[in-house]
Design an enzyme around this catalytic site. Structure first.
Site, short mmCIF file in Angstrom:
data_model
loop_
_atom_site.label_atom_id
_atom_site.label_comp_id
_atom_site.label_asym_id
_atom_site.label_seq_id
_atom_site.Cartn_x
_atom_site.Cartn_y
_atom_site.Cartn_z
N GLU A 1 16.78 -6.09 83.10
CA GLU A 1 15.82 -5.09 83.56
C GLU A 1 14.70 -5.87 84.23
O GLU A 1 13.78 -6.36 83.59
CB GLU A 1 15.25 -4.26 82.40
CG GLU A 1 14.36 -3.13 82.93
CD GLU A 1 13.14 -2.83 82.07
OE1 GLU A 1 12.59 -1.72 82.20
OE2 GLU A 1 12.72 -3.70 81.29
N ASP B 1 15.19 -6.41 78.17
CA ASP B 1 13.98 -5.67 78.55
C ASP B 1 12.98 -6.60 79.21
O ASP B 1 12.76 -7.73 78.77
CB ASP B 1 13.38 -5.06 77.27
CG ASP B 1 12.22 -4.14 77.53
OD1 ASP B 1 12.42 -3.11 78.21
OD2 ASP B 1 11.11 -4.43 77.05
#
Length: 559
Positions: A285, A223
């Site tokens: 990401e 993330d």
């Protein structure tokens, strides 16, 4: 070498470009399915999806034909940001089950030939994490505070934030403690940013990686992979600040995103993963542009995949699609990595609705009942065409749960039901991401459409979702579900993930390329596009019109 294709349609069968196959490794051609645990399947009827529920639905993923599953966070968390505020990286939140449930899910997935990727959230912890609780209790300048980004404020009494940074979710990116110091949170105030210049932070996450690798996971989706390192001086940033800002061509990089120091971290992680058997992977990401900057994350000694958000955000026109595809392939080719395509996820409006709002590209924040509403029929038609186009491209691809059913965004979600922190922190000006996170429908006539054994649902489901339920589509010719199954089967049989891809010259209304022994045509224009004589159609996103491809339709064929 890839060259522009915008030429006269009469030359549409002249070969103009070649894309070579990427390197080896299962991830270079995998289709990976994202499961958002709280919205996939609820085993106990509390209205929140859980790990046993996911395990009970693994046969669906095997039948669909995907290669792996990515699980969004299921760790202990106050749920200030739906689990992306992690309080303990080595356990399972009771909302979702137990570590034993996680072990069973991993084992059952592997028994079906499915690999398992879990989410890792290294940019920030929850404010309920033991480290941050210790930091709050400790004094300014203490070792406990060195794990996070604490600073004194500006002004004679330190009452002003240390800089002008704002939160991605809206409002200031700094919160002041009673002792006067401020801490940085690029997201919610319950998500304090870690200090990745601290060796203790780096050692902790290497240990977290080992914990899950030892339990058998096949990789990690990282993330906010572009946010771990901040510019050392925490300089003010006068430009608009969004997670989508990344790096912009001919402009300086924002001091909070895509700093070069992140790559040292991922090289160390890669060495750890390579020490394990079974080709474990890292997925970035990273909201980074241009494509050349994104490709740095997937150099041979760093990550294996990086989501192509430039592709997700691209306009639905032939020139825009051609430009982003060629630019992406050239960039990842330069480092010997696959391109990783994606159209929807838990952070953006579902593409079945996004593409019904016009030809513009991605929209990250949701659609409310008072906003312009998407054209549902147009959106689904374009979504099916876009998905078929994406699955024909060389490289890997990600699917978001429910897109194989043609699920739209829930655009009439009551505002009082919204839980995304963006809604509150933006002063109720940004609807947030709840509309793409609503529990998905499995059975048209069951409670909560088969999501769970009761009518409970943590976000209300639209009354129209019975028509999208899996049991209404399985075995039905022409359904979105069967379109995905067919496309995934053909993608594998014809080795489309390996290429080579060759673009054919075309005008601004039609995109045509060959991949291996197949030709792929998407018609963006107002008039039907004729197929060449002798074309054998393998799959089409909508019925053809007398051997011609209608508007907003993709077709795979052989000549």
């Amino acid at each position: 070498m890839l060259v522009p294709h915008h030429q006269d349609r009469s030359k549409a069968l002249n070969t103009h470009a070649t894309q070579q196959a990427p390197g080896t490794g299962w991830w270079t051609e995998a289709v990976i399915y994202q499961v958002y645990p709280r919205s996939f399947a609820d085993s106990d009827g509390d209205g929140i999806g859980d790990l046993p529920g996911i395990t009970s639905r693994l046969d669906h993923l095997a039948e669909l034909g995907v290669d792996a599953v990515w699980l969004s966070p299921f760790y202990p968390s106050p749920q200030a940001d739906a689990g992306y505020d992690v309080a303990d990286y080595r356990d399972v939140d009771p909302l979702f089950g137990t570590l034993a449930d996680a072990d069973k899910l991993i084992a059952e997935a592997k028994a079906r030939g499915l690999r398992v990727i879990v989410d890792l959230v290294p940019n920030h912890t929850s404010s309920a994490h033991r480290w941050f609780e210790a930091a709050v209790a400790a004094a300014p300048g203490s070792p406990e505070r060195q794990r996070y980004v604490f600073r004194d404020g500006k002004g004679p009494d330190g009452a002003q934030p240390p800089n002008d940074w704002v939160s991605v979710f809206g409002g200031p990116a700094w919160t002041r403690l009673p002792d006067g110091q401020w801490y940085l949170h690029l997201f919610d105030s319950g998500q304090p940013d870690l200090n990745w210049d601290n060796p203790e932070v780096r050692a902790e996450f290497l240990d977290v990686l080992r914990f899950w690798l030892d339990r058998g996971v096949d990789g990690f989706r990282v993330d906010v992979a572009h946010g771990l390192i901040k510019q050392a001086d925490l300089a003010d940033w006068q430009e608009p600040q969004e997670i989508l800002s990344g790096s912009v061509v001919d402009k300086p990089r924002p001091p909070m995103w895509d700093q070069d120091g992140v790559h040292e971290i991922y090289r160390e992680w890669r060495r750890l993963l390579d020490s394990y058997p079974g080709e474990r992977i890292l997925v970035a990401e990273a909201w980074v542009e241009p494509a050349e900057r994104l490709a740095r994350y997937v150099r041979p000694d760093e990550m294996h995949q990086a989501f192509n958000f430039e592709y997700l955000l691209a306009a639905w026109t032939a020139p825009a699609q051609y430009a982003v595809i060629t630019r992406s392939l050239e960039a990842t080719d330069s480092v010997g990595a696959p391109t990783t395509w994606v159209l929807s996820n838990h952070d953006v409006v579902r593409h079945a609705s996004r593409l019904g709002l016009g030809t513009a590209g991605g929209r990250a924040n949701g659609v409310g009942v008072d906003d312009p509403q998407p054209d549902a029929a147009l959106g689904l038609r374009r979504a099916r065409a876009a998905s078929l186009l994406m699955l024909a491209l060389p490289g890997s691809a990600y699917l978001y749960q429910g897109e194989e059913l043609g699920l739209p965004e829930h655009t009439t979600l009551p505002d009082e039901a919204r839980q995304d922190p963006t809604w509150a922190r933006s002063g109720h000006t940004e609807r947030g991401r709840d509309g793409c996170r609503v529990p998905i429908p499995w059975e048209a006539d069951a409670p909560s459409y088969g999501f769970g054994p009761t009518d409970a649902s943590w976000l209300p489901q639209p009354s129209t979702w019975a028509e999208y339920a899996l049991d209404r589509q399985r075995g039905v010719a022409g359904s979105t579900y069967e379109l995905y199954r067919t496309a995934l089967r053909l993608r594998h049989e014809h080795a489309l993930a390996r290429g080579p891809l060759r673009f054919l010259s075309s005008g601004d209304e039609v995109l045509t390329f060959t991949n291996g022994d197949l030709t792929v045509l998407t018609n963006f224009g107002a008039e039907p596009a004729p197929l060449p004589a002798g074309a054998q159609v393998l799959v089409s996103s909508a019925p053809l019109d007398n051997a011609a491809v209608p508007t907003d339709v993709t077709v795979w064929f052989r000549v």
